[in-house]
Design a protein around this motif. Sequence first.
Motif, PDB file in Angstrom:
ATOM      1  N   TYR A 188      -6.437   1.477  -2.526  1.00 48.64           N
ATOM      2  CA  TYR A 188      -5.904   1.458  -1.161  1.00 48.64           C
ATOM      3  C   TYR A 188      -6.117   2.841  -0.572  1.00 48.64           C
ATOM      4  O   TYR A 188      -5.728   3.852  -1.173  1.00 48.64           O
ATOM      5  CB  TYR A 188      -4.417   1.106  -1.161  1.00 48.64           C
ATOM      6  CG  TYR A 188      -4.126  -0.353  -1.409  1.00 48.64           C
ATOM      7  CD1 TYR A 188      -3.642  -1.164  -0.387  1.00 48.64           C
ATOM      8  CD2 TYR A 188      -4.349  -0.931  -2.653  1.00 48.64           C
ATOM      9  CE1 TYR A 188      -3.366  -2.509  -0.601  1.00 48.64           C
ATOM     10  CE2 TYR A 188      -4.086  -2.271  -2.878  1.00 48.64           C
ATOM     11  CZ  TYR A 188      -3.591  -3.060  -1.854  1.00 48.64           C
ATOM     12  OH  TYR A 188      -3.335  -4.395  -2.085  1.00 48.64           O
ATOM     13  N   MET A 240      -7.168  -2.580   1.398  1.00 46.03           N
ATOM     14  CA  MET A 240      -7.947  -2.353   0.178  1.00 46.03           C
ATOM     15  C   MET A 240      -9.286  -1.713   0.523  1.00 46.03           C
ATOM     16  O   MET A 240      -9.919  -2.066   1.524  1.00 46.03           O
ATOM     17  CB  MET A 240      -8.215  -3.673  -0.547  1.00 46.03           C
ATOM     18  CG  MET A 240      -7.068  -4.221  -1.356  1.00 46.03           C
ATOM     19  SD  MET A 240      -7.634  -5.683  -2.279  1.00 46.03           S
ATOM     20  CE  MET A 240      -6.093  -6.199  -3.034  1.00 46.03           C
ATOM     21  N   PRO A 269      -0.494  -0.131  -2.814  1.00 43.70           N
ATOM     22  CA  PRO A 269      -0.380   0.616  -1.564  1.00 43.70           C
ATOM     23  C   PRO A 269       0.433   1.897  -1.771  1.00 43.70           C
ATOM     24  O   PRO A 269       0.938   2.151  -2.874  1.00 43.70           O
ATOM     25  CB  PRO A 269       0.342  -0.364  -0.631  1.00 43.70           C
ATOM     26  CG  PRO A 269       1.167  -1.206  -1.550  1.00 43.70           C
ATOM     27  CD  PRO A 269       0.348  -1.337  -2.812  1.00 43.70           C
TER      28      PRO A 269
END
Length: 281
Positions: free
Chosen positions: A79, A215, A243
């Motif tokens: 991420y 992503m 995340p």
Amino acid sequence: MRLVRYGETGAEKPGMMDGDTLRDLSGVIDDITGATLDDATLARLRDLDPASLPAVSGKPRLGPCVGAIGKFLCIGLNYSDHAAETGAEIPKHPILFFKANSAIVGANDTVMMPRGSTHTDWEVELGVVIGKTAKYVSKENALDHVAGYCVVNDVSERHFQTQLTGQWTKGKSCDTFGPTGPWLVTRDEVPDPQKLGMWLDVNGKRMQTGNTATMIFTVAEIIEHLSHLFTLHPGDVITTGTPPGVGMGMKPDPVYLKVGDVMTLGIDGLGEQRQEVGQDA
């Protein structure tokens, strides 16, 4: 469908969620493993009338939603906002590490901090379960090889991961560091795995909020990349990164788990997990 495995550790039975009712599938299939995640078997299960299956009474433990997992593959720094909080460069290719299968536990099982741990951390992640053998697949048809999706908490011991010479696997594979489930949601119920909100709380305080839309490498791109390195088999699980909001990234000082802490986490449409933190003997 939401497929589950319920019962005591090592003796889980296959089940299916019918609304809030858990139904027993043990009269139909032996277990939920790579051997029962092919499209034909899933279609047969989908055609069942859930009301015809025995209802399971009480609230049994939910085990890992896939049994006899083959490879437990993990993608790191996937991420862009998480890479930024750790000060890492955006990777040019998916970063791959393995998590020992002995780390896998149920979604609500206790997470045990290993001896000497002072840097145990949390990571909510989208888990991808392979249902059809994938070798040299393209990103255009990669998702056809997916049986379904689940929630994974990629618990990590950061000192073990970064300060004990070797690979990340050292800090990722401690016993209980892979809560998986509560259920496997089949791919027909997840039209776009790149549009899923995700979150994680520690002791009721929101730590992670994210979305799979950020992503760096999509699920399809990850499957394409890995399948060109080695064969992905039914029952393999891929966790796809986390995340921002992990403990090691907190400013001005990192925050890590303590005995007695409670983690709750979830992903849109895939269910929620809850783990208390204990101390390994």
